[in-house]
Scaffold this motif. Structure first.
Motif, short mmCIF file in Angstrom:
data_model
loop_
_atom_site.label_atom_id
_atom_site.label_comp_id
_atom_site.label_asym_id
_atom_site.label_seq_id
_atom_site.Cartn_x
_atom_site.Cartn_y
_atom_site.Cartn_z
N SER A 1 -40.49 -66.26 -4.31
CA SER A 1 -39.71 -66.61 -5.48
C SER A 1 -39.77 -68.11 -5.74
O SER A 1 -39.93 -68.55 -6.87
CB SER A 1 -38.26 -66.17 -5.28
OG SER A 1 -37.49 -66.54 -6.40
N ASN B 1 -41.13 -69.99 -9.15
CA ASN B 1 -40.31 -70.76 -10.08
C ASN B 1 -39.20 -71.53 -9.40
O ASN B 1 -38.08 -71.55 -9.88
CB ASN B 1 -39.72 -69.84 -11.15
CG ASN B 1 -39.24 -68.54 -10.54
OD1 ASN B 1 -38.96 -68.51 -9.34
ND2 ASN B 1 -39.12 -67.51 -11.32
N ARG C 1 -35.20 -59.94 -13.10
CA ARG C 1 -35.12 -61.36 -13.35
C ARG C 1 -33.91 -61.68 -14.22
O ARG C 1 -33.18 -62.63 -13.98
CB ARG C 1 -36.39 -61.76 -14.09
CG ARG C 1 -36.73 -63.20 -14.01
CD ARG C 1 -37.95 -63.45 -14.85
NE ARG C 1 -38.42 -64.80 -14.66
CZ ARG C 1 -39.60 -65.09 -14.16
NH1 ARG C 1 -40.40 -64.12 -13.78
NH2 ARG C 1 -39.96 -66.32 -14.04
N ARG C 2 -33.79 -60.87 -15.21
CA ARG C 2 -32.67 -61.09 -16.12
C ARG C 2 -31.36 -60.86 -15.37
O ARG C 2 -30.37 -61.55 -15.61
CB ARG C 2 -32.79 -60.14 -17.30
CG ARG C 2 -31.59 -60.15 -18.17
CD ARG C 2 -31.95 -60.29 -19.64
NE ARG C 2 -30.71 -60.32 -20.43
CZ ARG C 2 -30.34 -61.33 -21.15
NH1 ARG C 2 -31.10 -62.41 -21.19
NH2 ARG C 2 -29.24 -61.29 -21.83
N ALA D 1 -30.77 -61.42 -12.27
CA ALA D 1 -30.49 -62.52 -11.36
C ALA D 1 -30.19 -63.81 -12.10
O ALA D 1 -29.30 -64.55 -11.72
CB ALA D 1 -31.67 -62.71 -10.42
N LYS D 2 -30.93 -64.04 -13.14
CA LYS D 2 -30.80 -65.35 -13.74
C LYS D 2 -30.33 -65.32 -15.16
O LYS D 2 -29.88 -66.33 -15.70
CB LYS D 2 -32.16 -66.04 -13.60
CG LYS D 2 -32.47 -67.10 -14.59
CD LYS D 2 -33.54 -68.01 -14.04
CE LYS D 2 -34.75 -67.99 -14.93
NZ LYS D 2 -35.68 -69.07 -14.72
N GLY D 3 -30.44 -64.19 -15.79
CA GLY D 3 -29.94 -64.09 -17.15
C GLY D 3 -30.96 -64.36 -18.23
O GLY D 3 -30.66 -64.26 -19.40
N LEU D 4 -32.18 -64.71 -17.86
CA LEU D 4 -33.20 -64.98 -18.89
C LEU D 4 -34.51 -64.31 -18.53
O LEU D 4 -34.85 -64.17 -17.37
CB LEU D 4 -33.44 -66.48 -19.01
CG LEU D 4 -32.33 -67.29 -19.69
CD1 LEU D 4 -32.77 -68.73 -19.82
CD2 LEU D 4 -32.01 -66.71 -21.05
N ASN D 5 -35.27 -63.93 -19.51
CA ASN D 5 -36.58 -63.36 -19.16
C ASN D 5 -37.71 -63.65 -20.14
O ASN D 5 -38.73 -63.00 -20.12
CB ASN D 5 -36.46 -61.85 -18.94
CG ASN D 5 -35.85 -61.17 -20.13
OD1 ASN D 5 -35.84 -61.72 -21.21
ND2 ASN D 5 -35.39 -59.97 -19.94
N ASP E 1 -33.69 -62.03 -24.46
CA ASP E 1 -32.83 -63.20 -24.34
C ASP E 1 -32.08 -63.47 -25.64
O ASP E 1 -31.04 -64.13 -25.66
CB ASP E 1 -33.67 -64.43 -24.00
CG ASP E 1 -34.30 -64.29 -22.62
OD1 ASP E 1 -33.76 -63.53 -21.82
OD2 ASP E 1 -35.32 -64.95 -22.38
N GLU F 1 -32.29 -71.61 -25.42
CA GLU F 1 -32.56 -72.57 -24.36
C GLU F 1 -31.57 -73.73 -24.31
O GLU F 1 -31.29 -74.25 -23.25
CB GLU F 1 -33.99 -73.09 -24.47
CG GLU F 1 -35.00 -71.97 -24.26
CD GLU F 1 -36.44 -72.45 -24.25
OE1 GLU F 1 -36.67 -73.64 -24.56
OE2 GLU F 1 -37.32 -71.63 -23.91
#
Lengths: 343, 343
Positions: A24, A28, A61-62, A64-68, A131, A316
DNA sequence: ATTAGCTGCTAATACGCATTAGCAGTCAAG
DNA sequence: CTTGACTGCTAATGCGTATTAGCAGCTAAT
């Protein structure tokens, strides 16, 4: 065979002889963290990723982090069916272009209901997979728009939209001023009795044309005929036109204009010799008709591009979302001539 | 403004005085499990859900279920730019339709490189975001195809593809038999000297046309002229045509046919009076040209639909993937007439 | 009185990833 | 030879849901 299991970071990790976390990070990690992973390890991991074709699951991904890096595109009508294809395609072209530049993929929200009954919030809204999202369509569902506006999900509409419990972020075409400019042009050519073929609303796009038209009246310009329904028989329109004494007709729909032009020619009348015709908007495939109508240009691709760019900014940087109207330049055409004194 | 935190099942659970699991069960438990939750509890939970307006996060939902109901669509050329739009649109129409029925969303793989240089396996490719993917384009990269075939990622090509280290799953049009039927039709009308304007390969689509054509020769049918390059000057083609004594010309490209027809008319020649012309395939917007060419129909939408359906089957039941060729029905048209004896 | 079966739940775990805390080892400075 | 800083990693946790195993309490049958 059973469904082939998806590759996970865990698999990659095992293959590269490291931990899932390292994979991971290589993919990123923040520069600070990356600095602590030697080039050698990084390359080993990259190599495995390359040979396996691994890509992170956007869903996880989304999570975990909220964006894809996916943009949703919601259309109120199916996007491709032929009738609509002509309508949506130029927007999609612009959207795709900009999305590519910004390195986002596009998700066509397709399953949200069948046929006419598309609802953004259908089944518990799969919207949020992306997103953010772009919303297009000729006419919006007001209740849904309100819900979108009040929610915190980033979206941008294509085409101007009236406030819905708050300002709607959009990129639209300035139909009002596009229309006004054409009316004034007609005035300058000596026209004073005008006809308007098209509804005054309720969709924003038609309302804007009408308000631009209506606002340009006065100063010796007078509306002498208003046919609010589209799709009327060409003969009828033609008769009404002559009965009213109008010397120029403004059409909201290209199709109406085309039919009237054909009918006029059939009667031995010429445009703009006997009367002028103006179309309020550019229409795809206009080139298919023989006549190049005087009109204004709708910068559809640019609308798509700018809407996409705005959406990305909202996503963003949490920018608040603006309302942008793009200028609709006049298209010269060959159907607007000097007013003819009728005997 | 800070994002107001989303409601979770946990919140609902606390409010209703039950556990998260119970909330989930109330929402979508199997009947057997639901039977064990008394009406009273269920209603209490429902009530809380109603008053709070809670909706399950679709992302988490998909995460837990393991499928994300997304189909990738990879195009070897950008999908919308005008030149290509006409080519891809009908396929996309069918794809969208079927995807909607199957309740999948479409992911347009857009980020995979810019312009001509699209590669499926480009660096950072996000193909695997989707559960499976459809691949379309005029010409495929053979190496990539091989890699796809050997991998375990479900995909279906649109258009027939030669084996690439194994059979390629596809839904294509039967161009060979479509072509053959037209050649035979020409034969029945007395034509014996034929011209072929178009390359014999290497793309499968052109190779199939050629093989159908070539296979129909003999039996008094003879190829007297073969121009392999497309886009040649119309005059040149016309000259060659007459020099060869051909009475009918088969065009791979509509554009060539259109130009030759125009050139012929300019010379005072008529089709099919002076010679016949056949186009090998249906072309979108053919209606724009004045002439309705004799041709065969390519069922593009149906190809899209069936390819999508096959892909879904591959994903959901691990089906092996087939090769399907759809019949291309002849289109009558007005450019194929009886052979004329040339003086 | 033990067992079996039912009811009404909950704890625990998996899903695939991002991220943070921190461990073990090395090396240089004090 | 101790301390501290740094290197190269990993374990552990959380994201929100679905799902399975199973617990506690009760009843009815053996």
């Amino acid at each position: 065979m059973a469904a082939p299991k998806r590759l996970t970071q865990h698999d990659i990790a095992k293959l590269a002889g490291v931990s899932q976390a390292t994979v991971s990070l290589v993919l990123n990690g923040a520069p600070t963290a990356l600095a602590r992973i030697p080039q050698e390890t990084r390359e080993r991991v990259q190599q495995v990723i390359r040979t396996t074709g691994y890509v992170a699951d956007p869903i996880a991904r989304r999570m975990a982090k909220g964006l894809n890096r996916i943009l949703g595109v919601f259309t109120y009508e199916p996007a491709f069916p032929s009738a609509q294809a002509d309508f949506f395609t130029p927007f999609l072209l612009g959207i795709e272009e900009e999305a590519q530049i910004q390195n986002y993929d596009l998700l066509l929200l397709t399953g949200a209901g069948v046929g006419q009954d598309r609802k953004i919030f259908a089944d518990g809204n799969r919207l949020r997979i992306a997103d953010g999202c772009l919303v297009l369509g000729r006419e919006f569902d007001r209740a849904e728009l309100t819900r979108l506006v009040s929610g915190d999900y980033p979206f941008v509409a294509i085409g101007r939209r009236e406030d819905a419990g708050g300002p709607v972020p959009y990129v639209g075409g300035d139909y009002a001023n596009g229309t006004r400019a054409l009316v004034e042009k007609a005035g300058a050519l000596g026209h004073s009795k005008l006809a308007y073929i098209g509804p005054p609303g309720p969709a924003e796009s038609t309302a804007d044309r009408w308000s631009g038209f209506d606002g340009a009246l006065g100063n010796g310009l007078e509306l002498v005929l208003h046919i609010e329904t589209v799709g009327r028989a060409a003969d009828e329109i033609l008769d009404a036109l002559f009965g009213s004494g109008a010397t120029v007709a403004f059409f909201v729909e290209l199709a109406d204009a085309v039919r009237v032009e054909a009918a006029a020619r059939a009667c031995g009348l010429s445009i703009p010799g006997d009367f002028s015709a103006v179309v309020l908007g550019s229409h795809i495939r206009a080139e298919r008709s023989h006549v190049q109508f005087t009109a204004f240009d709708i910068p559809r691709e640019e609308m798509g591009r700018q809407a996409t760019a705005m959406l990305v900014r909202r996503i963003e940087s949490g920018e608040p979302g603006q309302q942008i109207l793009l200028t609709c330049e006049p298209v010269e055409g060959e159907t607007l001539g000097p007013a003819k004194r009728r005997t």
